[in-house]
Design a protein around this motif. Structure first.
Motif, mmCIF file in Angstrom:
data_model
loop_
_atom_site.group_PDB
_atom_site.id
_atom_site.type_symbol
_atom_site.label_atom_id
_atom_site.label_comp_id
_atom_site.label_asym_id
_atom_site.label_seq_id
_atom_site.Cartn_x
_atom_site.Cartn_y
_atom_site.Cartn_z
ATOM 1 N N LEU A 29 39.784 -4.830 6.043
ATOM 2 C CA LEU A 29 40.501 -4.773 8.007
ATOM 3 C C LEU A 29 41.852 -4.883 7.551
ATOM 4 O O LEU A 29 41.938 -4.471 8.384
ATOM 5 C CB LEU A 29 40.321 -6.312 8.314
ATOM 6 N N VAL A 33 43.744 -2.542 10.168
ATOM 7 C CA VAL A 33 45.322 -2.926 11.051
ATOM 8 C C VAL A 33 46.478 -2.261 10.668
ATOM 9 O O VAL A 33 46.887 -1.823 11.594
ATOM 10 C CB VAL A 33 45.878 -4.103 10.633
ATOM 11 N N LEU A 62 40.278 -12.448 9.689
ATOM 12 C CA LEU A 62 40.186 -11.866 10.620
ATOM 13 C C LEU A 62 41.428 -12.778 11.779
ATOM 14 O O LEU A 62 42.213 -11.680 12.624
ATOM 15 C CB LEU A 62 39.490 -12.800 11.924
ATOM 16 N N LEU A 65 44.625 -9.261 12.327
ATOM 17 C CA LEU A 65 44.466 -9.210 13.477
ATOM 18 C C LEU A 65 45.282 -9.709 14.644
ATOM 19 O O LEU A 65 45.976 -8.693 15.656
ATOM 20 C CB LEU A 65 42.960 -9.035 14.013
ATOM 21 N N LEU A 68 48.123 -6.422 14.897
ATOM 22 C CA LEU A 68 47.880 -5.663 15.184
ATOM 23 C C LEU A 68 49.231 -5.068 16.457
ATOM 24 O O LEU A 68 49.362 -6.590 17.608
ATOM 25 C CB LEU A 68 47.086 -5.197 16.564
ATOM 26 N N VAL A 72 44.426 -6.167 22.279
ATOM 27 C CA VAL A 72 43.045 -5.712 21.338
ATOM 28 C C VAL A 72 42.188 -5.928 22.933
ATOM 29 O O VAL A 72 42.197 -7.367 23.128
ATOM 30 C CB VAL A 72 42.999 -5.860 20.362
ATOM 31 N N THR A 95 41.853 -15.567 17.634
ATOM 32 C CA THR A 95 42.634 -14.274 17.294
ATOM 33 C C THR A 95 43.155 -13.869 18.986
ATOM 34 O O THR A 95 43.156 -14.775 19.585
ATOM 35 C CB THR A 95 42.299 -13.084 17.056
ATOM 36 N N VAL A 97 42.709 -11.195 20.280
ATOM 37 C CA VAL A 97 41.768 -9.834 20.640
ATOM 38 C C VAL A 97 41.213 -11.112 21.860
ATOM 39 O O VAL A 97 40.619 -11.752 21.742
ATOM 40 C CB VAL A 97 40.343 -10.050 19.830
#
Length: 225
Positions: A29, A33, A62, A65, A68, A72, A95, A97
């Motif tokens: 992951l 990223v 996670l 993330l 980023l 997202v 996160t 996201v």
């Protein structure tokens, strides 16, 4: 993989799908990223199967993330349903996201619509009727399976993103996947609308491919010159 699409807006969208974390872990992951950030997208869209059932993935796994550098958005895939959607949503809540669950979000000149995965072949058509589609914006639909494209186009969707197929992942499974889905990889057009089907950013089951490739897709929306 870079794909340019004619559109009334100028934007770069990174399309990720089918990471299947659990089959692959935190290090994979982190690599995704980093590679995605190197593309400098304006948005990152994940079209399902982020986690596998019994993956053992934690909030700490996670956390990357959040590195980023663009907004997202995420929709569920069939593996989120197998793992338990509520548990996946709880993990993602730590996160940046944003999960779109049969709803729409605005990002600049585009509207992003996310629909939950379902085995119902009419899921896209039936759910889109319940979601207001803004005709003044460029409308992007995220749905895990490459199903319902014609219905989505007829209802005002300009671009649909999907995954799920892995392009068969290992030959000759691509032949069997084609029995279930007419469109299993790449860019398709219906009237003035487009469908992009990812072959998957990760792998499911064995960490191998034969006759297919993992991919991060950079969709370059560009106005006609």
């Amino acid at each position: 993989r870079e794909v340019e699409i004619s559109a009334p807006v100028e934007m770069n969208i990174a399309h990720l799908s089918d990471l299947h974390l659990g089959s692959d872990g935190h290090a994979f992951l982190q690599r995704v990223v980093d590679m995605t950030n190197a593309l400098a997208p304006d948005a990152v869209l994940l079209t399902g199967d982020l986690l596998d059932p019994r993956s053992g993935i934690t909030e700490q796994d996670l956390a990357c993330l959040d590195e980023l550098r663009a907004p997202v958005f995420f929709v569920t895939g069939n593996h989120e349903r197998y793992a338990g959607v509520d548990g996946v949503m709880k993990l993602l809540a730590s996160t940046k996201v944003r999960a779109l669950r049969n709803e729409a979000a605005e990002l600049g000149d585009i509207q992003i619509i996310g629909i939950d995965d379902s085995s119902n072949p009419r899921q896209v058509a039936e759910t889109l009727r319940q979601i207001p589609i803004d005709p003044a914006r460029y409308n992007v639909l995220m749905y895990h399976r490459p199903q319902g494209f014609e219905s989505a186009a007829d209802m005002g969707i300009d671009l649909m993103l999907a995954g799920h197929t892995h392009n068969g992942q290992i030959v000759p499974f691509n032949l069997f996947v084609r029995l279930a889905f007419a469109r299993i990889r790449g860019l398709y057009r219906y009237r003035d609308s487009f469908l992009m089907v990812s072959t998957g950013t990760g792998t499911w089951g064995p960490k191998m491919r034969l006759g297919s490739k993992n991919e991060i897709i950079l969709l370059k929306l560009r106005k006609s010159r």
